[in-house]
Design a protein around this motif. Structure first.
Motif, PDB file in Angstrom:
ATOM      1  N   LEU A   1     -24.795  19.093  16.819  1.00 45.16           N
ATOM      2  CA  LEU A   1     -24.013  18.309  15.855  1.00 45.16           C
ATOM      3  C   LEU A   1     -24.817  17.167  15.268  1.00 45.16           C
ATOM      4  N   GLN A   2     -25.686  16.553  16.079  1.00 46.89           N
ATOM      5  CA  GLN A   2     -26.515  15.463  15.561  1.00 46.89           C
ATOM      6  C   GLN A   2     -27.499  15.960  14.512  1.00 46.89           C
ATOM      7  N   ARG A   3     -28.035  17.164  14.694  1.00 52.85           N
ATOM      8  CA  ARG A   3     -28.911  17.733  13.670  1.00 52.85           C
ATOM      9  C   ARG A   3     -28.178  17.902  12.356  1.00 52.85           C
ATOM     10  N   ARG A   4     -26.876  18.239  12.469  1.00 53.02           N
ATOM     11  CA  ARG A   4     -26.055  18.432  11.261  1.00 53.02           C
ATOM     12  C   ARG A   4     -25.439  17.132  10.757  1.00 53.02           C
TER      13      ARG A   4
ATOM     14  N   LEU B   1     -13.410  14.612  24.622  1.00 48.21           N
ATOM     15  CA  LEU B   1     -12.968  15.710  25.487  1.00 48.21           C
ATOM     16  C   LEU B   1     -13.505  15.503  26.898  1.00 48.21           C
ATOM     17  N   THR B   2     -12.591  15.549  27.888  1.00 47.70           N
ATOM     18  CA  THR B   2     -12.991  15.414  29.290  1.00 47.70           C
ATOM     19  C   THR B   2     -12.668  16.657  30.099  1.00 47.70           C
ATOM     20  N   GLU B   3     -11.772  17.504  29.614  1.00 48.27           N
ATOM     21  CA  GLU B   3     -11.380  18.702  30.333  1.00 48.27           C
ATOM     22  C   GLU B   3     -12.416  19.790  30.092  1.00 48.27           C
ATOM     23  N   PRO B   4     -13.053  20.315  31.156  1.00 45.54           N
ATOM     24  CA  PRO B   4     -14.102  21.344  30.963  1.00 45.54           C
ATOM     25  C   PRO B   4     -13.585  22.567  30.235  1.00 45.54           C
ATOM     26  N   SER B   5     -12.370  23.032  30.540  1.00 48.42           N
ATOM     27  CA  SER B   5     -11.858  24.233  29.883  1.00 48.42           C
ATOM     28  C   SER B   5     -11.688  24.014  28.392  1.00 48.42           C
ATOM     29  N   ALA B   6     -11.116  22.839  28.024  1.00 45.96           N
ATOM     30  CA  ALA B   6     -10.926  22.531  26.606  1.00 45.96           C
ATOM     31  C   ALA B   6     -12.281  22.422  25.885  1.00 45.96           C
ATOM     32  N   LEU B   7     -13.273  21.820  26.590  1.00 49.75           N
ATOM     33  CA  LEU B   7     -14.604  21.696  25.996  1.00 49.75           C
ATOM     34  C   LEU B   7     -15.216  23.073  25.730  1.00 49.75           C
ATOM     35  N   ALA B   8     -15.038  23.967  26.694  1.00 49.65           N
ATOM     36  CA  ALA B   8     -15.596  25.304  26.512  1.00 49.65           C
ATOM     37  C   ALA B   8     -14.918  26.037  25.376  1.00 49.65           C
TER      38      ALA B   8
ATOM     39  N   TYR C   1     -14.935  27.319  17.339  1.00 49.48           N
ATOM     40  CA  TYR C   1     -15.300  26.817  16.014  1.00 49.48           C
ATOM     41  C   TYR C   1     -16.792  27.043  15.697  1.00 49.48           C
ATOM     42  N   ALA C   2     -17.602  27.427  16.700  1.00 52.23           N
ATOM     43  CA  ALA C   2     -19.049  27.522  16.516  1.00 52.23           C
ATOM     44  C   ALA C   2     -19.397  28.682  15.587  1.00 52.23           C
ATOM     45  N   SER C   3     -20.092  28.369  14.513  1.00 46.33           N
ATOM     46  CA  SER C   3     -20.460  29.407  13.540  1.00 46.33           C
ATOM     47  C   SER C   3     -21.622  30.262  14.025  1.00 46.33           C
ATOM     48  N   TYR C   4     -22.386  29.766  14.987  1.00 43.27           N
ATOM     49  CA  TYR C   4     -23.554  30.514  15.447  1.00 43.27           C
ATOM     50  C   TYR C   4     -23.202  31.555  16.492  1.00 43.27           C
ATOM     51  N   LEU C   5     -21.913  31.579  16.960  1.00 42.77           N
ATOM     52  CA  LEU C   5     -21.485  32.593  17.916  1.00 42.77           C
ATOM     53  C   LEU C   5     -20.840  33.750  17.166  1.00 42.77           C
ATOM     54  N   SER C   6     -21.134  34.944  17.629  1.00 44.81           N
ATOM     55  CA  SER C   6     -20.567  36.131  16.993  1.00 44.81           C
ATOM     56  C   SER C   6     -19.154  36.386  17.494  1.00 44.81           C
ATOM     57  N   ASP C   7     -18.434  37.273  16.789  1.00 50.17           N
ATOM     58  CA  ASP C   7     -17.075  37.627  17.226  1.00 50.17           C
ATOM     59  C   ASP C   7     -17.088  38.266  18.606  1.00 50.17           C
TER      60      ASP C   7
END
Length: 773
Positions: free
Chosen positions: A129-132, A144-151, A156-162
């Motif tokens: 995000l800092q690069r962007r 965000l503090t909850e690990p599940s919510a963070l994961a 929203y990540a555009s670099y991950l495939s379906d």
């Protein structure tokens, strides 16, 4: 806990818990939304990915936030993912929607490992995000503090495939999700860093090119204002290579160098090397060949017109050309060695016309002629060329000869191959092996060009003075043609037909102004020169014509005639007169015959007895072979003293054998019979006949063994005024090569026993010596 919900299948996007996404509603989706709204106040439905290969196992329980229309008027809804659910069996429900039984998936306990994984993943997400420069998103992630919510924000990540997002949806364990995300995100971050570096390099390169382009435009404008032209070497090499008629392999290599030149800057030293190399390649006549003349009669006429005598040599050259012509007429391959015999090597003393014979061969063939002087060459790179990385690198002499000739099939004369040396820089004679080998020279590779050069259609001729100095492997690739020298009649004819007209032209004289008689020419050949060739003869003619021109310059109008009577006024006194009578006037002197690099010559051998310590003393700068011949001769005379009429006591004294002209090194076995004759003459007191010359190797039992250079030795005997010459009997076939006028002037006697030579060569003993005996 089970629950019955309408299901909404989506191809894109993949919804994870916590995500709020707008959805465009088609008929099936609208039915699911309507069913959820009609079911009660919860307004919940199951959002699941649409899979082609199987039925989805998991989905997300989502609540409907809002239902409306998009800006274009299409129906849409906004849903918010709440929790994962396992999809069970289908069921019935109100409306047209598909209803399913779902079991909510409970999140596992948050352990220390999960917290560490979540912290590591957060660092990676924040780095991206800092690069962007997405600062608002960074704030949201930091909260965000909850690990599940963070994961689950990975949805929203555009670099991950379906596929990767579906895997996250179907992975209920938080630790497994975080591990997968850390791996994927690390790979993406590394890829981003590489892409950013490449982009920076490209940007810097473009800025540099733009700067250089601007500077070059400014430089061109400045030169234009100053009235200066473009700098040397700014030609469009790409256009030149494309326009040139080059072989495919050469064109490919040239275009590769052009690419390097265009990429390199003008300040790079490599650009100079590339330009020089391209100029060399483009200057070579890759596609230029001359058409051979097949008129053998005309070829013989050209050889006869350019050279007097040498009938054997001319016959061999005409045969050489005749084979080439027949192969050409029948459509057979005609190449330098494979089509018409080996490379011809013209061997003989200086001044006999070896180089001019090469020019005549080129004229007879209708080919271009080029001469490559090899005398004193010691660097192998002179033949194969230098590596391009060396300062001042040049192609080898073979490539330069092809370029100078202007065609790919010239006649190349390799002059003085016997004078090629070798040192720490290599052996040029070894490099010539590939050039002259017809099985290899079609792919000759010059170090500078680094390209295969086809030399198979080049006619190579070689010249040498001393055959023994040519390396054996090199001589094996050539067919030897020996030119031993000219007779006195030949020299007179050459002078009259060739030398005199040429020297008249150089002195600006005509035949009416200066006349040199044939008798004067014969006198020059007999008593002023003792060479096998005609170079010194031509110098005397030039001297005579210069003096004649001087006389005419004094105002004389009468023609100048040079005859025997006034010849000394023009060229001086005779330098050579027959001296065998004088040299053999005392016992112990015999006349031998030898061959040097300058042709045949007479060799006097002197023997005398001293009162000193018994033994054999040798002088005259003799080689090892000649010293051994003297020892063999003395041993033979001692062992056959009675047969030869020699007093053994005369051989017990100190014996001194000397060969005059001590400044000249001498070696070879052919003086054996002469040493025997000199020793017998010394021991018996009988003089050797002044008109007798001899040559041959002798053994301990008196056998006369064959030697080389018979023709040259007989020519020297004729020039020296000898009348009888003894040669080994096994050399009798060599007499067929001797000119007829020489054989008529000499009494040539083949012999097998040295005692027979001694018996004929010695004069009768004086009366006082006979009485004393």
């Amino acid at each position: 806990m089970s629950e019955r919900l309408p299901v909404l299948f989506l191809t894109n996007p993949i919804v994870l818990p916590g995500m709020v996404v707008p959805l465009e509603l088609d008929d099936a989706a609208r039915a699911a939304v309507d069913a959820a709204q009609a079911a009660g106040g919860s307004k919940k439905l199951l959002v699941a990915p649409r899979l082609e290969d199987r039925y989805p196992s998991h989905g997300v329980v989502a609540s409907i936030v809002q239902v409306g229309r998009l800006a274009g008027g299409e129906p849409a809804a906004v849903v918010k993912g709440e929790s994962r659910a396992h999809i069970g069996s289908g069921t019935t429900g109100p409306g047209a929607a598909l209803w399913v039984e779902v079991d909510l998936v409970e999140e596992g306990p948050v352990t220390d490992e999960v917290r560490e994984l979540a912290a590591e993943y957060k660092k990676l997400v924040l780095a991206i995000l800092q690069r962007r420069e997405a600062w608002q998103v960074i704030d949201s992630v930091n909260r965000l503090t909850e690990p599940s919510a963070l994961a689950d924000t990975a949805g929203y990540a555009s670099y991950l495939s379906d596929v990767q997002k579906r895997q996250l949806l179907e992975t209920p364990d938080v630790a497994d999700r975080l591990r997968a995300l850390i791996g994927w995100t690390t790979d993406h971050l590394a890829e981003v860093e590489v892409n950013d570096k490449i982009a920076d390099d490209v940007r810097d390169g473009m800025e540099k090119q733009q700067k250089e382009f601007l500077l070059r435009q400014q430089l061109a404008a400045i030169r234009k204002e100053l009235g200066e032209g473009e700098p040397e070497g700014s030609d469009d090499y790409r256009a030149r290579v494309e326009a040139a008629d080059l072989p495919d392999a050469v064109r490919t290599a040239a275009m590769r160098e052009v690419d390097k030149l265009e990429r390199a800057s003008d300040q790079s030293p490599e650009t100079g090397w590339i330009r020089t190399w391209l100029d060399t390649v483009l200057d070579l006549p890759w596609s230029v060949t001359t058409t051979d003349s097949t008129d053998i009669v005309e070829a013989r006429r050209i050889l006869d017109a350019d050279h007097h005598g040498l009938s054997d040599v001319k016959d061999r050259i005409v045969e050489y050309l005749a084979v080439r012509a027949r192969r050409a007429d029948r459509g057979l391959q005609v190449v330098g060695g494979r089509g018409s015999g080996a490379v011809l090597a013209l061997a003989g003393p200086p001044g006999v016309g070896k180089t001019s014979l090469g020019e005549s061969v080129a004229k007879a063939l209708g080919r271009n002629f080029v001469r490559v002087a090899l005398g004193g060459v010691r660097d192998e790179a002179e033949i194969r060329g230098h590596r391009r990385t060396y300062v001042g690198a040049l192609p080898g002499r073979i490539v330069r000869a092809i370029n100078e000739a202007g065609s790919m099939n010239p006649v190349v004369l390799l002059d003085e191959v016997d004078k090629v040396g070798s040192d720490f820089r290599g052996d040029p004679a070894a490099a010539l092996l590939e050039v002259l080998d017809p099985a290899q020279n079609h792919t000759f590779r010059d170090h500078y060009l680094d390209l295969d050069l086809d030399l198979s259609d080049v006619v190579f001729l070689a010249t040498a003075n001393v055959v023994e100095q040519i390396p054996g492997p090199l001589l094996d690739r050539m067919e030897l043609i020996t030119i031993d020298g000219y007779t006195e009649d030949d020299k007179v004819a050459i002078a009259r037909d060739h030398l005199l007209p040429r020297q008249r032209e150089r002195a600006a004289l005509t035949e009416d102004e200066v006349v040199i008689t044939d008798e004067a020419l014969r006198e020059i050949a007999a008593n002023h020169t003792r060479e096998p060739g005609v170079r010194q003869f031509e110098r005397f003619l030039a001297t005579a014509l210069r003096k004649a021109a001087t006389r005419l310059a004094d105002g004389s109008t009468e023609a100048v005639t040079v005859d025997v009577d006034n010849l000394t006024d023009f060229i001086g006194k005779p330098r050579f007169t027959p001296d065998s009578d004088e040299r053999t006037a005392v016992p112990g002197v015999a006349t031998g015959l030898a061959v040097t690099g300058m042709g045949g010559d007479v060799l006097y051998i002197e023997a005398t007895a001293t009162d000193g310590k018994p033994g054999l003393n040798l002088t005259g700068q003799l080689g090892d072979v000649m010293k051994e011949s003297a020892q063999i001769a003395l041993s033979y005379v001692r062992s056959h003293a009675a047969e030869l009429g020699v007093d053994p006591a005369a051989l017990e004294k100190g014996i001194h054998v000397h060969v005059p002209a001590g400044a000249i090194p001498k070696d070879g076995p052919s003086a054996g019979v002469t040493m025997v004759t000199a020793l017998v003459s010394m021991a018996t007191g009988r003089r050797v006949r002044a008109d007798v010359g001899m040559t041959g190797e002798v053994t301990l039992n008196g056998r006369v063994l064959p030697i080389g250079g018979v023709k040259q030795k007989l020519l020297a005997a004729q020039r020296a005024g000898l009348s009888t010459v003894f040669v080994p009997h096994r050399n009798a076939p060599d007499l067929d090569d001797v000119p007829a006028e020489v054989l008529e002037a000499l009494d040539v006697r083949p012999m097998t026993d040295v005692a027979d030579i001694v018996a004929v060569a010695l004069e009768e003993a004086p009366a006082q010596v006979t009485a004393a005996a």
